[in-house]
Design a protein around this motif. Structure first.
Motif, PDB file in Angstrom:
ATOM      1  N   TRP A  32      42.704  57.470 -24.503  1.00  0.00           N
ATOM      2  CA  TRP A  32      41.940  58.593 -23.986  1.00  0.00           C
ATOM      3  C   TRP A  32      40.855  58.102 -23.030  1.00  0.00           C
ATOM      4  O   TRP A  32      40.508  58.777 -22.067  1.00  0.00           O
ATOM      5  CB  TRP A  32      41.295  59.388 -25.127  1.00  0.00           C
ATOM      6  CG  TRP A  32      42.292  60.134 -25.967  1.00  0.00           C
ATOM      7  CD1 TRP A  32      42.752  59.795 -27.199  1.00  0.00           C
ATOM      8  CD2 TRP A  32      42.978  61.342 -25.618  1.00  0.00           C
ATOM      9  NE1 TRP A  32      43.679  60.719 -27.650  1.00  0.00           N
ATOM     10  CE2 TRP A  32      43.828  61.681 -26.703  1.00  0.00           C
ATOM     11  CE3 TRP A  32      42.947  62.188 -24.508  1.00  0.00           C
ATOM     12  CZ2 TRP A  32      44.649  62.808 -26.688  1.00  0.00           C
ATOM     13  CZ3 TRP A  32      43.759  63.307 -24.490  1.00  0.00           C
ATOM     14  CH2 TRP A  32      44.591  63.612 -25.570  1.00  0.00           C
ATOM     15  N   LEU A  33      40.304  56.922 -23.326  1.00  0.00           N
ATOM     16  CA  LEU A  33      39.268  56.335 -22.488  1.00  0.00           C
ATOM     17  C   LEU A  33      39.634  54.900 -22.132  1.00  0.00           C
ATOM     18  O   LEU A  33      40.415  54.249 -22.832  1.00  0.00           O
ATOM     19  CB  LEU A  33      37.918  56.347 -23.210  1.00  0.00           C
ATOM     20  CG  LEU A  33      37.296  57.702 -23.566  1.00  0.00           C
ATOM     21  CD1 LEU A  33      35.991  57.490 -24.321  1.00  0.00           C
ATOM     22  CD2 LEU A  33      37.069  58.555 -22.322  1.00  0.00           C
ATOM     23  N   LYS A  34      39.040  54.427 -21.035  1.00  0.00           N
ATOM     24  CA  LYS A  34      39.157  53.019 -20.640  1.00  0.00           C
ATOM     25  C   LYS A  34      37.751  52.429 -20.573  1.00  0.00           C
ATOM     26  O   LYS A  34      36.830  53.070 -20.053  1.00  0.00           O
ATOM     27  CB  LYS A  34      39.822  52.898 -19.264  1.00  0.00           C
ATOM     28  CG  LYS A  34      41.286  53.229 -19.237  1.00  0.00           C
ATOM     29  CD  LYS A  34      41.920  52.871 -17.900  1.00  0.00           C
ATOM     30  CE  LYS A  34      41.289  53.668 -16.764  1.00  0.00           C
ATOM     31  NZ  LYS A  34      42.007  53.428 -15.468  1.00  0.00           N
ATOM     32  N   GLN A  35      37.599  51.200 -21.091  1.00  0.00           N
ATOM     33  CA  GLN A  35      36.305  50.540 -21.056  1.00  0.00           C
ATOM     34  C   GLN A  35      36.165  49.754 -19.755  1.00  0.00           C
ATOM     35  O   GLN A  35      37.094  49.051 -19.331  1.00  0.00           O
ATOM     36  CB  GLN A  35      36.154  49.604 -22.255  1.00  0.00           C
ATOM     37  CG  GLN A  35      34.758  49.012 -22.380  1.00  0.00           C
ATOM     38  CD  GLN A  35      34.586  48.224 -23.670  1.00  0.00           C
ATOM     39  OE1 GLN A  35      35.552  47.983 -24.393  1.00  0.00           O
ATOM     40  NE2 GLN A  35      33.358  47.831 -23.963  1.00  0.00           N
ATOM     41  N   GLN A  36      35.024  49.899 -19.117  1.00  0.00           N
ATOM     42  CA  GLN A  36      34.787  49.201 -17.863  1.00  0.00           C
ATOM     43  C   GLN A  36      33.380  48.603 -17.871  1.00  0.00           C
ATOM     44  O   GLN A  36      32.572  48.899 -18.752  1.00  0.00           O
ATOM     45  CB  GLN A  36      34.959  50.158 -16.670  1.00  0.00           C
ATOM     46  CG  GLN A  36      36.395  50.658 -16.518  1.00  0.00           C
ATOM     47  CD  GLN A  36      36.592  51.463 -15.248  1.00  0.00           C
ATOM     48  OE1 GLN A  36      35.635  51.869 -14.599  1.00  0.00           O
ATOM     49  NE2 GLN A  36      37.844  51.682 -14.879  1.00  0.00           N
ATOM     50  N   GLY A  37      33.113  47.766 -16.885  1.00  0.00           N
ATOM     51  CA  GLY A  37      31.803  47.119 -16.793  1.00  0.00           C
ATOM     52  C   GLY A  37      31.731  45.897 -17.678  1.00  0.00           C
ATOM     53  O   GLY A  37      32.666  45.539 -18.396  1.00  0.00           O
ATOM     54  N   THR A  38      30.583  45.238 -17.647  1.00  0.00           N
ATOM     55  CA  THR A  38      30.384  44.048 -18.459  1.00  0.00           C
ATOM     56  C   THR A  38      30.098  44.449 -19.899  1.00  0.00           C
ATOM     57  O   THR A  38      29.703  45.567 -20.197  1.00  0.00           O
ATOM     58  CB  THR A  38      29.186  43.246 -17.919  1.00  0.00           C
ATOM     59  OG1 THR A  38      28.034  44.075 -17.897  1.00  0.00           O
ATOM     60  CG2 THR A  38      29.488  42.751 -16.511  1.00  0.00           C
ATOM     61  N   LYS A  78      33.778  65.817 -27.918  1.00  0.00           N
ATOM     62  CA  LYS A  78      32.589  65.928 -27.080  1.00  0.00           C
ATOM     63  C   LYS A  78      32.473  64.743 -26.124  1.00  0.00           C
ATOM     64  O   LYS A  78      32.136  64.892 -24.946  1.00  0.00           O
ATOM     65  CB  LYS A  78      31.327  66.003 -27.947  1.00  0.00           C
ATOM     66  CG  LYS A  78      31.117  67.320 -28.662  1.00  0.00           C
ATOM     67  CD  LYS A  78      29.801  67.274 -29.443  1.00  0.00           C
ATOM     68  CE  LYS A  78      29.546  68.541 -30.223  1.00  0.00           C
ATOM     69  NZ  LYS A  78      28.276  68.461 -30.989  1.00  0.00           N
ATOM     70  N   GLY A  79      32.760  63.540 -26.642  1.00  0.00           N
ATOM     71  CA  GLY A  79      32.650  62.333 -25.827  1.00  0.00           C
ATOM     72  C   GLY A  79      33.648  62.319 -24.679  1.00  0.00           C
ATOM     73  O   GLY A  79      33.299  61.984 -23.536  1.00  0.00           O
ATOM     74  N   ALA A 127      32.805  62.504 -20.668  1.00  0.00           N
ATOM     75  CA  ALA A 127      33.276  61.491 -19.721  1.00  0.00           C
ATOM     76  C   ALA A 127      34.044  62.137 -18.568  1.00  0.00           C
ATOM     77  O   ALA A 127      33.938  61.706 -17.416  1.00  0.00           O
ATOM     78  CB  ALA A 127      34.153  60.472 -20.444  1.00  0.00           C
ATOM     79  N   LYS A 128      34.814  63.190 -18.878  1.00  0.00           N
ATOM     80  CA  LYS A 128      35.563  63.892 -17.838  1.00  0.00           C
ATOM     81  C   LYS A 128      34.614  64.592 -16.864  1.00  0.00           C
ATOM     82  O   LYS A 128      34.788  64.516 -15.637  1.00  0.00           O
ATOM     83  CB  LYS A 128      36.505  64.911 -18.485  1.00  0.00           C
ATOM     84  CG  LYS A 128      37.241  65.799 -17.486  1.00  0.00           C
ATOM     85  CD  LYS A 128      38.019  66.897 -18.181  1.00  0.00           C
ATOM     86  CE  LYS A 128      38.613  67.875 -17.165  1.00  0.00           C
ATOM     87  NZ  LYS A 128      39.336  68.993 -17.815  1.00  0.00           N
ATOM     88  N   GLN A 129      33.592  65.251 -17.393  1.00  0.00           N
ATOM     89  CA  GLN A 129      32.682  66.034 -16.556  1.00  0.00           C
ATOM     90  C   GLN A 129      31.703  65.161 -15.784  1.00  0.00           C
ATOM     91  O   GLN A 129      31.393  65.421 -14.613  1.00  0.00           O
ATOM     92  CB  GLN A 129      31.924  67.036 -17.430  1.00  0.00           C
ATOM     93  CG  GLN A 129      32.816  68.120 -18.034  1.00  0.00           C
ATOM     94  CD  GLN A 129      32.148  68.834 -19.196  1.00  0.00           C
ATOM     95  OE1 GLN A 129      30.991  68.575 -19.536  1.00  0.00           O
ATOM     96  NE2 GLN A 129      32.882  69.751 -19.830  1.00  0.00           N
ATOM     97  N   ASN A 139      27.817  54.002 -24.622  1.00  0.00           N
ATOM     98  CA  ASN A 139      27.607  54.080 -26.066  1.00  0.00           C
ATOM     99  C   ASN A 139      26.318  54.860 -26.365  1.00  0.00           C
ATOM    100  O   ASN A 139      26.288  55.693 -27.276  1.00  0.00           O
ATOM    101  CB  ASN A 139      27.532  52.672 -26.656  1.00  0.00           C
ATOM    102  CG  ASN A 139      27.599  52.683 -28.173  1.00  0.00           C
ATOM    103  OD1 ASN A 139      26.735  53.239 -28.855  1.00  0.00           O
ATOM    104  ND2 ASN A 139      28.621  52.047 -28.728  1.00  0.00           N
ATOM    105  N   ALA A 140      25.288  54.628 -25.549  1.00  0.00           N
ATOM    106  CA  ALA A 140      24.021  55.331 -25.759  1.00  0.00           C
ATOM    107  C   ALA A 140      24.178  56.840 -25.502  1.00  0.00           C
ATOM    108  O   ALA A 140      23.631  57.667 -26.241  1.00  0.00           O
ATOM    109  CB  ALA A 140      22.955  54.744 -24.842  1.00  0.00           C
ATOM    110  N   ASN A 141      24.932  57.193 -24.444  1.00  0.00           N
ATOM    111  CA  ASN A 141      25.222  58.609 -24.188  1.00  0.00           C
ATOM    112  C   ASN A 141      25.903  59.245 -25.389  1.00  0.00           C
ATOM    113  O   ASN A 141      25.572  60.364 -25.801  1.00  0.00           O
ATOM    114  CB  ASN A 141      26.139  58.766 -22.976  1.00  0.00           C
ATOM    115  CG  ASN A 141      25.534  58.325 -21.667  1.00  0.00           C
ATOM    116  OD1 ASN A 141      26.253  57.831 -20.787  1.00  0.00           O
ATOM    117  ND2 ASN A 141      24.225  58.499 -21.507  1.00  0.00           N
ATOM    118  N   TYR A 142      26.877  58.517 -25.929  1.00  0.00           N
ATOM    119  CA  TYR A 142      27.668  59.021 -27.065  1.00  0.00           C
ATOM    120  C   TYR A 142      26.771  59.255 -28.277  1.00  0.00           C
ATOM    121  O   TYR A 142      26.907  60.277 -28.973  1.00  0.00           O
ATOM    122  CB  TYR A 142      28.770  58.020 -27.395  1.00  0.00           C
ATOM    123  CG  TYR A 142      29.883  58.567 -28.272  1.00  0.00           C
ATOM    124  CD1 TYR A 142      31.044  59.081 -27.713  1.00  0.00           C
ATOM    125  CD2 TYR A 142      29.771  58.562 -29.665  1.00  0.00           C
ATOM    126  CE1 TYR A 142      32.072  59.575 -28.517  1.00  0.00           C
ATOM    127  CE2 TYR A 142      30.778  59.056 -30.472  1.00  0.00           C
ATOM    128  CZ  TYR A 142      31.943  59.559 -29.894  1.00  0.00           C
ATOM    129  OH  TYR A 142      32.938  60.052 -30.695  1.00  0.00           O
TER     130      TYR A 142
END
Length: 356
Positions: free
Chosen positions: A340-346, A301-302, A306-308, A314-317
């Motif tokens: 599968w995912l990349k972490q971005q931002g602070t 689901k996560g 993220a794709k859509q 984390n809060a969305n998840y």
């Protein structure tokens, strides 16, 4: 195992263990052919004549076969059409045309073989949302190329890029893999059934032909070198002589190799609903592939969110999966580790994740 019984009260029965199955329709026709040591494509069509064949298709076949050195020098078309077809085992030697000749060269093969055509549909999110469709029939020798041209011109918008001042377009799927899937479907389909179907979605391309995997082959076998098993051996040999296929059991391996070279996931092969399915994926972020990779329901689901949506926090998840922050953090960390995912931002509240 006992052989199927002969006619019993006007019906054919096939015993399997303690149960008995009544053979009807296509199953009965296949059973009777097998009893005679015949296959569908090797049977003479009594009403067919040489005039039912397309001369242009036969000439194109000869040219390609000679170019690929699959036709002997003493077998050219100038020896006479009947002799040419007889050398390809497409007649019974007495001008009787086999069904394989009609599939391969027929002007209107559906007059004799109802399943000898291809249906293409453009769909939205699922198979209930049909946008538009086409149907193609005619000689099988050129049918794959015509289908590929239609997919290119109408169904699969190319990916546009520029090399200097020159516009370049690339199909979202490798043309050689699509062509291989089409040729395999034409060669291996059960012609007692319906047409070859092609479903075109935004993110995947699906082919279906009636006829399950040939006995002795498994889906796992298709991922590695395997023997060539043919439902329609007369048709398959003629297609080989015309330079269309190799008959070395490499078709599925070629599709896999082409997709990998294109930077796409491996195609999915399935044997279900009485037929063979090939699915090409535009990207790897699709539920069936995520499930195959072992992601749990929350992670699937996560990733799809993220794709859509373009990103997920984390809060969305947590809201999406009704889970705790610790569970969300552990799942997301694993998805990053598996690329599968990349972490971005602070770090902290400003952190978010996008598909790799």
């Amino acid at each position: 195992m006992r052989c199927p019984s002969p006619i019993y009260h006007g019906e054919y029965h096939l015993r399997s263990g303690s149960t008995k199955q009544v053979l009807k329709g296509n199953a009965l026709q296949q059973f009777l052919l097998k009893r005679l040591g015949k296959t569908f494509d090797d049977v003479v069509e009594p009403k067919a004549r040489l005039e039912d064949l397309d001369p242009a298709a036969i000439q194109a076949f000869e040219q390609r076969g000679m170019e690929r050195q699959r036709l002997d020098q003493h077998e050219p078309l100038r020896t006479g059409l009947s002799t040419f077809l007889d050398n390809l085992n497409l007649t019974d030697g007495e001008r009787g045309l086999k069904r394989a000749a009609l599939v391969l060269f027929g002007k209107h093969p559906m007059r004799f073989i109802l399943g000898a055509h291809i249906k293409i549909g453009r769909f939205g999110q699922d198979a209930t949302d049909l946008k538009f469709q086409d149907e193609l029939s005619g000689d099988g020798f050129r049918l794959a190329e015509r289908t590929l041209q239609l997919l290119d011109s109408k169904y699969l918008p190319g990916l546009v890029s520029y090399q200097g001042l020159y516009r370049q377009e690339r199909l979202p799927y490798p043309p050689d893999a699509i062509r291989e899937a089409l040729l395999n479907a034409i060669m291996h389909k059960d012609y007692f059934g319906g047409p070859i179907f092609v479903w075109v979605y935004d993110d995947r391309l699906v082919f279906f032909n009636e006829g399950s995997l040939i006995e002795g082959l498994t889906l796992a076998d298709l991922q590695q070198p395997h023997s060539s098993r043919r439902r329609n051996p007369t048709l398959a040999m003629a297609m080989f002589r015309g330079g269309l296929v190799e008959t070395w059991g490499r078709g599925t391996l070629k599709m896999i190799a082409e997709c990998r070279a294109w930077g796409l996931p491996d195609p999915l092969f399935e044997d279900k609903q009485g037929g063979f399915w090939v699915t090409f994926f535009a990207d790897r972020y699709q539920e069936v592939l995520l499930r195959q990779a072992g992601l749990n329901e929350r992670q699937m689901k996560g990733v799809l969110y993220a794709k859509q949506q373009g990103r997920i926090t984390n809060a969305n998840y947590q809201r999406l999966n009704a889970c705790s922050r610790n569970t969300a953090s552990a799942d997301l960390k694993e998805l990053v580790q598996q690329s599968w995912l990349k972490q971005q931002g602070t770090k902290g509240a400003g952190s978010y994740y996008v598909v790799s």
